[in-house]
Design a protein around this motif. Sequence first.
Motif, PDB file in Angstrom:
ATOM      1  N   SER A 182      -9.031   2.782   4.785  1.00 61.35           N
ATOM      2  CA  SER A 182      -9.144   1.569   3.825  1.00 61.35           C
ATOM      3  C   SER A 182      -8.079   0.494   4.114  1.00 61.35           C
ATOM      4  O   SER A 182      -8.092  -0.756   4.071  1.00 61.35           O
ATOM      5  CB  SER A 182      -9.275   1.952   2.501  1.00 61.35           C
ATOM      6  N   PHE A 183      -6.929   1.075   4.119  1.00 60.92           N
ATOM      7  CA  PHE A 183      -5.532   0.296   4.710  1.00 60.92           C
ATOM      8  C   PHE A 183      -5.860  -0.410   5.893  1.00 60.92           C
ATOM      9  O   PHE A 183      -5.619  -1.552   6.056  1.00 60.92           O
ATOM     10  CB  PHE A 183      -4.558   0.961   4.632  1.00 60.92           C
TER      11      PHE A 183
ATOM     12  N   LYS B 276       1.095   3.294  -3.061  1.00 61.12           N
ATOM     13  CA  LYS B 276       0.131   4.226  -3.487  1.00 61.12           C
ATOM     14  C   LYS B 276      -0.324   5.205  -2.594  1.00 61.12           C
ATOM     15  O   LYS B 276      -0.714   6.292  -3.132  1.00 61.12           O
ATOM     16  CB  LYS B 276      -1.389   3.150  -3.471  1.00 61.12           C
ATOM     17  N   ILE B 277      -0.136   5.105  -1.348  1.00 62.51           N
ATOM     18  CA  ILE B 277      -0.350   6.177  -0.400  1.00 62.51           C
ATOM     19  C   ILE B 277       0.626   6.386   0.673  1.00 62.51           C
ATOM     20  O   ILE B 277       1.393   5.343   0.921  1.00 62.51           O
ATOM     21  CB  ILE B 277      -1.907   6.110   0.422  1.00 62.51           C
TER      22      ILE B 277
ATOM     23  N   TRP C  15       0.879  -1.354  -0.130  1.00 64.88           N
ATOM     24  CA  TRP C  15       0.018   0.020  -0.016  1.00 64.88           C
ATOM     25  C   TRP C  15       0.935   1.108   0.078  1.00 64.88           C
ATOM     26  O   TRP C  15       0.426   2.218  -0.439  1.00 64.88           O
ATOM     27  CB  TRP C  15      -0.786  -0.057   1.188  1.00 64.88           C
TER      28      TRP C  15
ATOM     29  N   ALA D 289     -13.715   5.939   9.843  1.00 61.76           N
ATOM     30  CA  ALA D 289     -13.180   6.871   9.050  1.00 61.76           C
ATOM     31  C   ALA D 289     -13.568   8.139   9.117  1.00 61.76           C
ATOM     32  O   ALA D 289     -14.616   8.776   8.542  1.00 61.76           O
ATOM     33  CB  ALA D 289     -13.330   6.436   7.476  1.00 61.76           C
TER      34      ALA D 289
ATOM     35  N   ASP E  57      -8.708  10.101   7.324  1.00 57.88           N
ATOM     36  CA  ASP E  57      -8.049   9.997   5.802  1.00 57.88           C
ATOM     37  C   ASP E  57      -8.868   8.671   5.232  1.00 57.88           C
ATOM     38  O   ASP E  57      -8.402   7.573   5.855  1.00 57.88           O
ATOM     39  CB  ASP E  57      -6.523   9.892   5.996  1.00 57.88           C
ATOM     40  N   ARG E  58      -9.642   8.568   4.483  1.00 57.25           N
ATOM     41  CA  ARG E  58     -10.447   7.517   4.108  1.00 57.25           C
ATOM     42  C   ARG E  58      -9.516   6.436   3.510  1.00 57.25           C
ATOM     43  O   ARG E  58      -9.504   5.116   3.297  1.00 57.25           O
ATOM     44  CB  ARG E  58     -11.709   7.931   3.235  1.00 57.25           C
ATOM     45  N   ARG E  59      -8.468   7.036   2.678  1.00 56.53           N
ATOM     46  CA  ARG E  59      -7.498   5.946   2.199  1.00 56.53           C
ATOM     47  C   ARG E  59      -6.742   5.137   3.247  1.00 56.53           C
ATOM     48  O   ARG E  59      -6.461   3.910   3.061  1.00 56.53           O
ATOM     49  CB  ARG E  59      -6.454   6.617   1.410  1.00 56.53           C
ATOM     50  N   LYS E  60      -6.307   5.700   4.269  1.00 58.04           N
ATOM     51  CA  LYS E  60      -5.410   4.924   5.423  1.00 58.04           C
ATOM     52  C   LYS E  60      -6.570   4.263   5.970  1.00 58.04           C
ATOM     53  O   LYS E  60      -6.089   3.273   6.606  1.00 58.04           O
ATOM     54  CB  LYS E  60      -4.940   6.171   6.279  1.00 58.04           C
TER      55      LYS E  60
END
Length: 212
Positions: free
Chosen positions: A107-108, A37-38, A34, A124, A102-105
Motif C-alpha cells: 500500500s505504501f 504507522k508501519i 508512513w 502484493a 506484505d500488503r501494508r508495505k
Amino acid sequence: MTGEAGREESIRLFPELVRIEAELVAYASLLKRWQAKINLVSAATLDDIWLRHFADSAQVHAAAPLITRWADIGSGAGFPGLVTALLLKATPGAEVHLIESDRRKASFLRAVSRETAVPAIIHAERIESVLPALAGQIDGVSARALAPLTRLVHLAERPLKEGAIGVFLKGEEWRDELTAVEALGSFTCESAESRTRKGARIVVIKRKASPS
C-alpha cells in the motif's frame, strides 16, 4: 551523512538524481509519514534517507542503464526498485514490477507510485507466485537485503535462464555468497564496489552462455 549534506553527496555520486529530485523529496516525506504507522526502514536510517536509501538504490540502474524492464523482489519500502522506476520515468516503454507480499508495505508503494507517477506495477503477492510468470517480459531482477545470493538465484531462476540479469545489492558477506553461486555452474558473477557503503558490493549475475 544526514540532511542537506546527505542529499548533496548523493547527487554528487549520482548526478542523474537531479532530474528526479522533486519526486525523491515527495518520496522521503511519505516514507517518514508512513514510518510512524508501519516499520518500513530502520529508524536509525531515517535521517540519512538520501545516501543510505536513494543513492544506494541508484546503483542498480547505474549497473545496467540500458535495461528498462525490471522486477524488484521483496521491495519493502521501494529500495531499490522504486528508485529504479523513478530514474526510468522519462523512458518510453519502461516498466518496473515491485513484488512485496506484505500488503501494508505494498500500500505504501502504491501511495508513492501515485504521488510520483512512476512506471511501476505493484504486486502484493509472494515472489514465487509472480516472478516466474514475468520471465520473457523483464530483462533485469533486483533486490536489496533480502536473502543470500543462492536463494535470490533460485527465486529468479526462470527469468535468469531466459536471459534476464540479476543485479543485487549485497553487504559484507558477499564474497562467500558469490563463491556459492559460482559453484552452481550455471551462472557468471561479476561484482563492483558499492559507492555508498564501505565493504558492500553490487553483484551482477547472468546465465552462462551455452557452448557452441
